[in-house]
Structure formats: structure tokens, C-alpha cells
Scaffold this active site. Structure first.
Site, short mmCIF file in Angstrom:
data_model
loop_
_atom_site.label_atom_id
_atom_site.label_comp_id
_atom_site.label_asym_id
_atom_site.label_seq_id
_atom_site.Cartn_x
_atom_site.Cartn_y
_atom_site.Cartn_z
N SER A 41 0.85 -1.20 0.00
CA SER A 41 0.00 0.00 0.00
C SER A 41 0.88 1.24 0.00
O SER A 41 2.11 1.15 0.10
CB SER A 41 -0.91 0.01 1.23
OG SER A 41 -0.13 0.24 2.39
N ILE A 43 3.18 4.41 -0.28
CA ILE A 43 4.36 4.78 -1.07
C ILE A 43 5.07 3.55 -1.62
O ILE A 43 5.58 3.56 -2.74
CB ILE A 43 5.27 5.67 -0.21
CG1 ILE A 43 4.62 7.06 -0.14
CG2 ILE A 43 6.68 5.77 -0.78
CD1 ILE A 43 5.11 7.94 0.95
N SER A 166 11.73 10.19 7.21
CA SER A 166 10.72 11.21 7.39
C SER A 166 11.37 12.48 7.90
O SER A 166 12.34 12.42 8.66
CB SER A 166 9.70 10.75 8.43
OG SER A 166 8.96 11.86 8.89
N TYR A 192 8.95 7.32 16.63
CA TYR A 192 9.04 7.18 15.18
C TYR A 192 10.10 8.14 14.62
O TYR A 192 10.95 7.76 13.83
CB TYR A 192 7.66 7.48 14.58
CG TYR A 192 7.59 7.44 13.07
CD1 TYR A 192 7.47 6.22 12.40
CD2 TYR A 192 7.61 8.61 12.32
CE1 TYR A 192 7.37 6.17 11.01
CE2 TYR A 192 7.50 8.58 10.93
CZ TYR A 192 7.39 7.36 10.28
OH TYR A 192 7.29 7.32 8.91
N LYS A 196 13.56 7.37 12.65
CA LYS A 196 13.84 7.95 11.34
C LYS A 196 15.19 8.67 11.36
O LYS A 196 15.90 8.68 10.35
CB LYS A 196 12.70 8.88 10.92
CG LYS A 196 11.37 8.14 10.73
CD LYS A 196 11.42 7.26 9.49
CE LYS A 196 10.54 6.07 9.47
NZ LYS A 196 10.62 5.28 8.25
N THR A 225 -1.63 8.45 2.66
CA THR A 225 -1.41 7.00 2.63
C THR A 225 -2.22 6.35 3.77
O THR A 225 -2.54 7.02 4.75
CB THR A 225 0.07 6.66 2.87
OG1 THR A 225 0.43 7.11 4.19
CG2 THR A 225 0.98 7.34 1.84
#
Length: 313
Positions: A41, A43, A166, A192, A196, A225
Site C-alpha cells: 500500500s 508509497i 521522514s 518514530y 527515522k 497513505t
């Protein structure tokens, strides 16, 4: 929470794309092999589709078999490319990654690895191996898959590794004292962002160690997304009309994967909209000492070996 946060929306993609050279993407990559994680799904799927359109052999690495089969069918139907292969692997499970990589090395070649699978779990959850879920997927999973496949990439001309990171990482300084976020209050968004940041460090370290492979890390911008919808519902509701499409989010990944322009730039850089951009905000105290970056690599290597030795074969 970012300076230049407006650079991440659809409008900024539209203005950046005025300077893109369409010829960069007019390439036929038949005979080259690409592996995309998290390809069912968002990207990942948009990237796989664009590579398939250009004739590449694409290996989709996904966790959910049903969704993965749907994605594969959609890619084959839309592109007419039959060379699409499916591998069911959970990137948060180190033993599974090792097992997959060992088997893959015996059966396939690989020119380009695209580390796109990621997760943002908002509560502290542990995997069956006792690893914090975000770290296990975003950092350790990316580390193990990449290091396990490096020998395969080393054999090929024009080998590349692209990691989807990100811009959130700009707010985080590498913190190696608490890789599994066991201390203090757990904030999924910050965990997160820390993962990253770790991916940016990994990319820079790999680029130094493996000179004949081109490494890059990129920020897709804020794209519409399934992952953004599920892990950031409030943000999504507020911003949905300004978000990039999945294809716009994937554009730089595809450019890094197929264009000859990308590899004219040095290995190890962080990209947004086909341009290298700084990995630290002006005046931000997010730089870390080299010994912390080396320590991150050592710790990940130890984890990695621990799970390798227990896997069969």
C-alpha cells in the site's frame, strides 16, 4: 513542528516538480532487480508500480498475504509486467528477515533495495522477541535486511539502497541510551522520529563502509497513505486536502531507484523532491558525536547476530 513544514505538502511538490527533468525517469530498467518492503500500500506500492512500468523485476516484501496478493495483481494488471514476485515477511521479526534473506540470496539477484516498510505504533508494544515494535520494524528490521543483502548488492553494477525516512527526524537527536523507549512517557510520534533519525545515521555509516553501493535516504513529504490515516488520524482530518498523492510521495524514491542522475550525487545523502537537503535544522542541537553513531551500528550488529544465530540454516 518543523521549519519548512509547508515544504512537505502537495503545493511544494507541485512547485518543486516544475524543475524536474522528465528525461531522468524515461528509463528502461528491464533486467534489473528491485526489492521493495511494505509494498502492498501507500508509497511502497506506488514505487513498485512505477518500477514495474519501466520493466524492472520487482520483489514485493509484505507482511499481510491477502493485501500483498491484491497489490501484486493490481501492479501486474496496470503495468503488464509479469516479473513481480511476492515474499511474505514481517520486518519486525529479525529471525524471519534472516531466514528470508538467506533464501533470497540463493535464488535471486538484486540491484536496488528499497527500505520502505515502517510503522508508528502509538503505545509501547513488544514483539514476540521482546523488542519495542517501532524500533524492531523501522530501525532493526531495516538494519538486518540491508546488511543481510549487502553481499548480493556488492556483486552488481550500479547497486543502490534507498531508505524511506521522514522529515520528522529533524526534531530528534540520535539517542542511543534508550533504543527501545523504555524510559519516561512513551510518545509514538517521537519514537518514530527517533527511528527515522537512526535511519539517516545508518545510511551515512553504510555509505562510508560500502563505497561501491549508492546509499540514500529520503522524505516523501506528507502523503495521503493508509499509514498516515491510521497512525495520525487528527492530522489527517485537518490536512487531507493539502496532502500529496501516493505517487507524489513516491516520486523521489523512484527517481533515486532508476535515474542515472541520482548516482551522480554522493552516497549517503538525505533527499526531498529529488534534491539533497540538510539532515539538521539551522541552530538545532541535533548533531551527535561520531562515537554515538558508531555505537548505534555496534548495538544493531549485536542484536542482528543474536537473532541470526538462532535461525535455522
Amino acid at each position: 513542528f518543523l521549519t519548512g513544514v509547508s515544504d512537505l505538502f502537495r503545493s511544494s511538490y507541485e512547485s518543486a516538480s516544475k524543475h524536474f527533468n522528465p528525461a531522468d525517469m524515461e528509463v528502461n530498467v528491464a533486467g534489473r532487480s528491485f526489492l521493495v518492503t511494505g509494498a502492498n500500500s501507500g508509497i511502497g506500492k506506488a514505487t513498485a508500480k512505477e518500477i514495474a512500468r519501466r520493466g524492472g523485476t520487482v520483489h514485493l516484501v509484505c507482511r499481510n498475504k491477502e493485501r500483498a496478493e491484491d497489490a501484486k495483481e493490481e501492479i501486474v494488471t496496470e503495468t503488464g509486467n509479469q516479473n513481480i514476485f511476492l515474499h511474505i515477511v514481517d520486518i519486525s521479526n529479525p529471525k524471519e528477515i534472516w531466514k528470508f534473506a538467506e533464501k533470497f540470496k540463493n535464488e535471486h539477484t538484486l540491484n536496488v533495495l528499497i527500505n520502505n516498510a515502517g510503522c508508528m505504533v502509538n503505545n509501547r508494544e513488544l514483539t514476540e522477541d521482546g523488542l519495542e515494535k517501532n524500533f524492531a520494524t523501522n530501525t532493526l528490521g531495516t538494519y538486518i535486511l540491508t546488511t543481510a543483502l549487502l553481499p548480493l548488492l556488492e556483486k552488481e553494477a550500479d547497486a543502490r539502497v534507498i531508505t524511506v525516512s521522514s522529515g520528522g527526524m529533524l526534531v530528534q537527536k540520535l539517542n542511543i541510551s534508550d533504543l527501545q523507549s523504555g524510559n519516561g512517557t512513551f510518545d509514538g510520534t517521537m519514537v518514530y522520529a527517533q527511528n527515522k533519525r537512526q535511519q539517516v545515521v545508518l545510511t551515512e555509516q553504510w555509505a562510508k563502509a560500502h563505497r561501491n553501493i549508492h546509499f540514500s535516504v529520503m522524505h516523501p513529504g506528507w502523503a495521503d497513505t493508509p499509514a498516515v490515516r491510521s497512525s495520525m488520524p487528527d492530522f489527517y482530518q485537518k490536512m487531507k486536502n493539502t496532502l500529496r498523492t501516493e505517487a507524489q510521495g513516491a516520486d523521489t524514491v523512484v527517481w533515486l531507484a532508476v535515474s542515472s542522475e541520482a548516482t551522480k550525487l554522493p552516497s549517503g545523502l538525505f533527499f526531498q523532491d529529488r534534491q539533497p537537503v540538510p539532515t539538521h535544522l539551522p541552530l538545532a542541537s541535533t548533531h551527535s558525536p561520531p562515537e554515538d553513531e558508531e555505537k548505534l551500528m555496534e548495538v544493531l550488529e549485536e542484536f542482528s547476530q543474536k537473532f541470526k544465530s538462532t535461525s535455522p540454516g
